[in-house]
Design a protein around this motif. Structure first.
Motif, short mmCIF file in Angstrom:
data_model
loop_
_atom_site.label_atom_id
_atom_site.label_comp_id
_atom_site.label_asym_id
_atom_site.label_seq_id
_atom_site.Cartn_x
_atom_site.Cartn_y
_atom_site.Cartn_z
N LEU A 1 -3.06 -6.75 -7.21
CA LEU A 1 -3.46 -6.69 -5.80
C LEU A 1 -3.99 -5.30 -5.43
CD1 LEU A 1 -0.55 -8.73 -4.15
CD2 LEU A 1 -2.98 -9.38 -4.27
N SER B 1 3.06 -7.56 1.37
CA SER B 1 4.01 -8.64 1.13
C SER B 1 4.61 -8.55 -0.27
CB SER B 1 3.34 -9.99 1.32
OG SER B 1 4.23 -11.04 1.03
N GLN B 2 3.75 -8.16 -1.22
CA GLN B 2 4.24 -8.02 -2.59
C GLN B 2 5.21 -6.84 -2.72
OE1 GLN B 2 3.67 -10.34 -4.71
NE2 GLN B 2 4.70 -9.43 -6.48
N GLN C 1 1.87 -8.29 -10.57
CA GLN C 1 1.14 -8.88 -9.46
C GLN C 1 0.74 -7.82 -8.45
OE1 GLN C 1 0.03 -11.90 -9.28
NE2 GLN C 1 -0.79 -11.79 -7.18
N TYR C 2 1.65 -6.85 -8.23
CA TYR C 2 1.36 -5.78 -7.28
C TYR C 2 0.19 -4.93 -7.78
CZ TYR C 2 2.10 -1.67 -4.34
OH TYR C 2 1.92 -0.63 -3.45
N ASN D 1 -6.87 -9.05 4.69
CA ASN D 1 -6.05 -10.12 4.07
C ASN D 1 -5.42 -9.66 2.76
OD1 ASN D 1 -6.54 -11.93 6.11
ND2 ASN D 1 -8.28 -12.90 5.08
N VAL D 2 -6.21 -8.97 1.93
CA VAL D 2 -5.68 -8.55 0.64
C VAL D 2 -4.68 -7.41 0.83
CG1 VAL D 2 -7.45 -6.81 0.06
CG2 VAL D 2 -6.32 -8.10 -1.77
N LYS D 3 -4.89 -6.56 1.83
CA LYS D 3 -3.89 -5.51 2.11
C LYS D 3 -2.56 -6.12 2.59
CE LYS D 3 -6.81 -1.50 3.15
NZ LYS D 3 -7.18 -0.49 4.15
N THR D 4 -2.66 -7.19 3.37
CA THR D 4 -1.45 -7.88 3.82
C THR D 4 -0.70 -8.46 2.63
OG1 THR D 4 -2.47 -8.42 5.95
CG2 THR D 4 -0.57 -9.74 5.27
N GLN D 5 -1.47 -9.03 1.68
CA GLN D 5 -0.83 -9.57 0.47
C GLN D 5 -0.15 -8.46 -0.33
OE1 GLN D 5 -3.57 -12.01 -1.89
NE2 GLN D 5 -4.56 -12.76 -0.02
N LEU D 6 -0.78 -7.25 -0.35
CA LEU D 6 -0.20 -6.14 -1.08
C LEU D 6 1.13 -5.71 -0.44
CD1 LEU D 6 -0.63 -4.10 -3.39
CD2 LEU D 6 -1.73 -2.59 -1.72
#
Length: 347
Positions: free
Chosen positions: A113, A143-144, A109-110, A136-141
């Motif tokens: 992302l 978080s992962q 998943q990482y 947003n996608v950097k925040t998800q990264l």
């Protein structure tokens, strides 16, 4: 008539003279003697001591589970790190496998992302997407990344728990007791083995407070154990406090390379204390006279009693103090036959 009286008187005097001749003179008692000289002796204080292991622990498992295997039994000598028992590892292995799978999924998943972030950075550089979409996608990264770190931590803990299914010896020693069988279900509170060390071994004893000036850390003591003999040791602990009886606890370490000394045994510890001037004599030179102990001083072939106190007794020799001086001759052999004023003949 006068003739008869004179004859009777002569007969009486002759009879008395014969009786006087028949009374034997007292014979001198033959004795051997020793000449004494005062010696400065360090008088020991003796007290009972009990022995205990330097290390003595009851081992308990760090995880719960059913005992699968036992590797040692009572009396076994074990080395540090040696396996003692194994708990069924099935549930801990399952936990490790599950976390390994979760970690693998989180890494995939990482990577996905990361790819998305790279693509959106290119799109943002061409003003094809808004900045918020990239953030947003950097925040998800990020978080992962936290998810991966969390799973790694859980996996490390699970692997540690799995390793704890094998109970190992924390130090070299002897298995004094086994308290578990194959098939037993154990918790972290369950006793399994009692592990002790035998060399060196501790002697624990107490001394009265007035002897504290003579007891120091590092000093040498002597311990006599019935059936084993005498051993030397060094004091390593003197309690900073006294008990209710004003006694001070002292501990000493003794070498025990042949393992003859065992925890729980008792002995007599000897501590050197004050020095006294004493006279050394064979033990049979000291006799009881009523309730007093005396020795017989020989002067001009006559025996005179001297009251003494036996301070020390060692292998057939006694050290006494009393009204003696250097050069006194003391009866040894046949001393028990003497009486005050008795005539003696020295061998």
């Amino acid at each position: 008539m006068m003739v008869l009286i004179l004859a009777a008187l002569l007969l009486f005097l002759h009879s008395c003279h014969r009786q006087e001749q028949s009374v034997p003179k007292p014979q001198a008692i033959r004795v051997s003697t020793v000449t004494v000289k005062g010696e400065e002796i360090s008088v020991p204080y003796e007290t009972k001591a009990y022995l205990e292991a330097e290390k003595d622990v009851v081992l308990r498992p760090e995880v719960n589970g059913r005992v699968l295997e036992l590797y040692v039994d009572e009396g076994s000598y074990v080395k540090r790190g040696q396996r003692l028992l194994k708990i069924d590892p099935s549930q801990y292995e399952n936990t490790v496998r599950q976390l390994e799978a979760q970690l693998q999924q989180a890494r995939v998943q990482y990577q996905n992302l990361e790819d998305i972030v790279r693509r959106r950075e290119l799109l943002f550089q061409k003003d094809l997407i808004a900045k918020e979409d990239l953030q947003n996608v950097k925040t998800q990264l990020r978080s992962q990344e936290e998810v991966i770190r969390s799973i790694k931590a859980q996996l490390d803990n699970a692997r540690l728990e799995l390793s704890k299914t094998v109970l190992r010896a924390p130090f070299d020693g002897y298995i004094a007791q086994r308290m578990v069988n194959v098939g037993d279900y154990l918790t972290v509170q369950s006793p399994t083995f009692r592990l002790v060390t035998l060399d060196p071994i501790k002697a624990v004893f107490q001394v009265p407070q007035e002897l504290l000036p003579y007891v120091k850390e590092g000093m040498e003591i002597s311990l006599r154990v019935e059936g084993v003999g005498e051993r030397k040791g060094k004091v390593f602990f003197v309690s900073p406090v006294a008990d209710n009886n004003r006694m001070i606890t002292v501990k000493a370490l003794l070498a025990n390379d042949n393992r003859q000394l065992k925890p729980g045994m008792y002995g007599v510890v000897s501590i050197p204390t004050q020095k006294l001037t004493l006279f050394r004599l064979p033990e049979n030179a000291v006799v009881l006279r009523g309730t007093q102990k005396v020795v017989w001083r020989i002067s001009q072939n006559t025996a005179q009693p001297v009251n003494v106190e036996v301070v020390l007794h060692q292998n057939g020799t006694v050290y006494v103090r009393g009204d003696l001086k250097d050069g006194d001759r003391i009866a040894v052999e046949n001393a028990f036959l003497l009486r005050e004023g008795a005539k003696v003949e020295e061998r």
